[in-house]
Design a protein around this motif. Structure first.
Motif, PDB file in Angstrom:
ATOM      1  N   ALA A  40       0.799  -1.232   0.000  1.00 11.97           N
ATOM      2  CA  ALA A  40       0.000   0.000   0.000  1.00 11.97           C
ATOM      3  C   ALA A  40       0.831   1.281   0.000  1.00 11.97           C
ATOM      4  CB  ALA A  40      -0.942  -0.003   1.206  1.00 11.97           C
ATOM      5  N   LEU A  41       2.025   1.260   0.591  1.00 13.65           N
ATOM      6  CA  LEU A  41       2.806   2.485   0.780  1.00 13.65           C
ATOM      7  C   LEU A  41       3.089   3.277  -0.495  1.00 13.65           C
ATOM      8  CD1 LEU A  41       5.466   1.899   3.601  1.00 13.65           C
ATOM      9  CD2 LEU A  41       3.689   3.646   3.489  1.00 13.65           C
ATOM     10  N   PRO A  42       3.514   2.632  -1.601  1.00 15.50           N
ATOM     11  CA  PRO A  42       3.778   3.426  -2.814  1.00 15.50           C
ATOM     12  C   PRO A  42       2.558   4.208  -3.286  1.00 15.50           C
ATOM     13  CG  PRO A  42       4.638   1.197  -3.056  1.00 15.50           C
ATOM     14  CD  PRO A  42       3.806   1.204  -1.817  1.00 15.50           C
ATOM     15  N   PHE A  43       1.381   3.607  -3.135  1.00 13.53           N
ATOM     16  CA  PHE A  43       0.160   4.265  -3.612  1.00 13.53           C
ATOM     17  C   PHE A  43      -0.321   5.338  -2.637  1.00 13.53           C
ATOM     18  CE2 PHE A  43       0.387   0.118  -5.639  1.00 13.53           C
ATOM     19  CZ  PHE A  43       0.295   0.493  -6.970  1.00 13.53           C
ATOM     20  N   ILE A  44      -0.015   5.144  -1.355  1.00 15.79           N
ATOM     21  CA  ILE A  44      -0.269   6.210  -0.377  1.00 15.79           C
ATOM     22  C   ILE A  44       0.567   7.431  -0.744  1.00 15.79           C
ATOM     23  CG2 ILE A  44       0.106   6.929   2.009  1.00 15.79           C
ATOM     24  CD1 ILE A  44      -2.262   5.249   1.923  1.00 15.79           C
ATOM     25  N   LEU A  45       1.839   7.200  -1.081  1.00 16.59           N
ATOM     26  CA  LEU A  45       2.735   8.295  -1.467  1.00 16.59           C
ATOM     27  C   LEU A  45       2.216   9.019  -2.704  1.00 16.59           C
ATOM     28  CD1 LEU A  45       6.230   6.634  -0.855  1.00 16.59           C
ATOM     29  CD2 LEU A  45       5.291   8.623   0.335  1.00 16.59           C
ATOM     30  N   ILE A  46       1.776   8.252  -3.704  1.00 17.30           N
ATOM     31  CA  ILE A  46       1.201   8.867  -4.911  1.00 17.30           C
ATOM     32  C   ILE A  46      -0.020   9.699  -4.531  1.00 17.30           C
ATOM     33  CG2 ILE A  46      -0.015   8.401  -7.089  1.00 17.30           C
ATOM     34  CD1 ILE A  46       1.784   5.918  -7.395  1.00 17.30           C
ATOM     35  N   GLY A  47      -0.853   9.135  -3.657  1.00 16.42           N
ATOM     36  CA  GLY A  47      -2.085   9.814  -3.250  1.00 16.42           C
ATOM     37  C   GLY A  47      -1.828  11.135  -2.554  1.00 16.42           C
ATOM     38  N   VAL A  48      -0.881  11.152  -1.600  1.00 15.37           N
ATOM     39  CA  VAL A  48      -0.646  12.393  -0.853  1.00 15.37           C
ATOM     40  C   VAL A  48       0.058  13.436  -1.721  1.00 15.37           C
ATOM     41  CG1 VAL A  48      -0.646  11.266   1.395  1.00 15.37           C
ATOM     42  CG2 VAL A  48       1.534  11.548   0.184  1.00 15.37           C
ATOM     43  N   ILE A  49       0.872  12.977  -2.671  1.00 15.23           N
ATOM     44  CA  ILE A  49       1.525  13.927  -3.592  1.00 15.23           C
ATOM     45  C   ILE A  49       0.488  14.567  -4.515  1.00 15.23           C
ATOM     46  CG2 ILE A  49       3.115  14.120  -5.557  1.00 15.23           C
ATOM     47  CD1 ILE A  49       4.865  12.004  -4.106  1.00 15.23           C
ATOM     48  N   VAL A  50      -0.417  13.735  -5.059  1.00 14.33           N
ATOM     49  CA  VAL A  50      -1.489  14.276  -5.912  1.00 14.33           C
ATOM     50  C   VAL A  50      -2.365  15.222  -5.098  1.00 14.33           C
ATOM     51  CG1 VAL A  50      -3.566  13.690  -7.227  1.00 14.33           C
ATOM     52  CG2 VAL A  50      -1.499  12.328  -7.504  1.00 14.33           C
ATOM     53  N   SER A  51      -2.648  14.866  -3.841  1.00 16.88           N
ATOM     54  CA  SER A  51      -3.422  15.733  -2.958  1.00 16.88           C
ATOM     55  C   SER A  51      -2.724  17.076  -2.778  1.00 16.88           C
ATOM     56  CB  SER A  51      -3.615  15.052  -1.591  1.00 16.88           C
ATOM     57  OG  SER A  51      -4.214  15.925  -0.663  1.00 16.88           O
ATOM     58  N   GLY A  52      -1.393  17.039  -2.597  1.00 13.43           N
ATOM     59  CA  GLY A  52      -0.624  18.265  -2.455  1.00 13.43           C
ATOM     60  C   GLY A  52      -0.653  19.119  -3.708  1.00 13.43           C
ATOM     61  N   ILE A  53      -0.576  18.479  -4.865  1.00 11.68           N
ATOM     62  CA  ILE A  53      -0.633  19.206  -6.146  1.00 11.68           C
ATOM     63  C   ILE A  53      -1.985  19.892  -6.316  1.00 11.68           C
ATOM     64  CG2 ILE A  53      -0.674  18.920  -8.668  1.00 11.68           C
ATOM     65  CD1 ILE A  53       1.398  16.655  -8.272  1.00 11.68           C
TER      66      ILE A  53
ATOM     67  N   ILE B 265       6.214  24.716  -4.669  1.00  9.76           N
ATOM     68  CA  ILE B 265       6.751  23.358  -4.553  1.00  9.76           C
ATOM     69  C   ILE B 265       6.991  23.009  -3.089  1.00  9.76           C
ATOM     70  CG2 ILE B 265       8.769  21.901  -5.027  1.00  9.76           C
ATOM     71  CD1 ILE B 265       6.985  22.173  -7.430  1.00  9.76           C
ATOM     72  N   ALA B 266       7.581  23.951  -2.339  1.00  3.29           N
ATOM     73  CA  ALA B 266       7.846  23.720  -0.910  1.00  3.29           C
ATOM     74  C   ALA B 266       6.541  23.490  -0.148  1.00  3.29           C
ATOM     75  CB  ALA B 266       8.603  24.914  -0.330  1.00  3.29           C
ATOM     76  N   ALA B 267       5.522  24.286  -0.470  1.00  2.00           N
ATOM     77  CA  ALA B 267       4.220  24.147   0.187  1.00  2.00           C
ATOM     78  C   ALA B 267       3.567  22.814  -0.167  1.00  2.00           C
ATOM     79  CB  ALA B 267       3.311  25.300  -0.211  1.00  2.00           C
ATOM     80  N   MET B 268       3.717  22.408  -1.432  1.00  2.00           N
ATOM     81  CA  MET B 268       3.147  21.136  -1.875  1.00  2.00           C
ATOM     82  C   MET B 268       3.792  19.971  -1.122  1.00  2.00           C
ATOM     83  SD  MET B 268       3.572  19.134  -5.434  1.00  2.00           S
ATOM     84  CE  MET B 268       4.993  18.314  -4.726  1.00  2.00           C
ATOM     85  N   LEU B 269       5.122  19.995  -0.997  1.00  2.00           N
ATOM     86  CA  LEU B 269       5.832  18.928  -0.293  1.00  2.00           C
ATOM     87  C   LEU B 269       5.457  18.893   1.182  1.00  2.00           C
ATOM     88  CD1 LEU B 269       9.371  19.242  -1.933  1.00  2.00           C
ATOM     89  CD2 LEU B 269       7.686  17.442  -2.308  1.00  2.00           C
TER      90      LEU B 269
END
Length: 288
Positions: free
Chosen positions: A20-33, A162-166
């Protein structure tokens, strides 16, 4: 509990987390974008006002975001905060883990390079999302989110964005991560102590077979990229309809996903959503 049982539970727990972890990472990055780069006005222009059309558009958006049922929860929350209607956001959350290309291709391979199950899985998921969306429109009148804080900070440079997104992605990751761990631990315990053969043995009838396969999908808490191979192993024991129920219900609801829903939405709404999805998937796949 002997050492072997504990080791088995630990192995299942770690495998669920790693899956699940890789997709959690994708999810939170897309959420940040979405939070930093997508304005409320942009969302308003994209989404139709009509409930059914907005549900269809939101459902199809899932085909371009390779998120699993865990990683898509933060994205759905962010869409709601950006002004997307509840039926559309929930439809996106339900169908995204099913109709994205990776999942559909794995289903195609698992069922012997056949498009039949791919079409059933994608089509039924879309039908269920439309029905659930309409029911939510009728019965839910208030926001189901636990927290509705959404900042509207103005950024002066791309670097600041970018900083805010991260920062947003990291905060979101640690916020949902603890629920992933808790849900995965419970799923591992259930898989260890409730044998699959026990569930299969009571699923002989046309009605009970659907319930058993849906229960199995909930208990196993498989990532949607891999569940088709498990479903394919039951082809000799279960009907096509019950296999579709497994493939549609699992990505919409499972143990770890339930805990992540509870971290984002009010408990009463999560209970209503579980009941509506369960009944809708059951009835639609029985008709199939």
């Amino acid at each position: 509990m002997n050492t072997q049982t504990l080791f088995q539970m630990n192995t299942i727990f770690i495998s669920i987390i790693i899956e699940a972890l890789p997709f959690i990472l994708i999810g939170v990055i897309v959420s940040g974008i979405i939070q930093i780069f997508v304005s409320d006005e942009m969302i308003a222009k994209i989404m139709p006002k009509n409930t059914i059309l907005s549900v269809i558009v939101a459902s199809l958006l899932g085909s371009i975001i390779p998120a699993c049922e865990c990683g898509i929860v933060p994205i759905a929350r962010r869409l709601l905060l950006k002004g997307v209607s509840l039926p559309a956001a929930i439809a996106f959350m339900m169908t995204g883990p099913i109709i994205n290309p990776i999942v559909l291709f794995s289903t195609y391979i698992a069922f012997g390079n056949s498009w039949t199950m791919v079409l059933y899985r994608g089509g039924i998921a879309l039908i269920v999302s439309i029905i659930v969306g309409i029911l939510l429109k009728l019965f839910i009148k208030q926001s189901p989110l636990k927290s509705e804080l959404s900042s509207h900070t103005h950024y002066h440079s791309f670097k600041e964005r970018i900083a805010a997104m991260l920062k947003h992605s990291i905060d979101e990751f640690f916020s949902v991560g603890k629920y992933l761990v808790l849900g995965s631990l419970i799923a591992a315990a259930v898989q260890t102590f409730i044998k699959t053969s026990t569930l299969v043995s009571i699923g002989n009838g046309p009605f009970s077979s659907h319930l058993v396969m849906m229960g199995l999908a909930y208990v196993l808490s498989l990532c949607s990229q891999a569940d088709a191979f498990v479903a394919a192993s039951f082809r000799s024991s279960f009907s096509t309809g019950s296999l579709v129920a497994f493939l549609v219900f699992g990505p919409m609801l499972d143990i770890k996903n339930t805990f992540m829903l509870l971290s984002t939405f009010k408990s009463k709404f999560v209970l209503i959503l579980i009941v509506i999805i369960t009944i809708t998937v059951l009835l639609v796949t029985i008709v199939l």
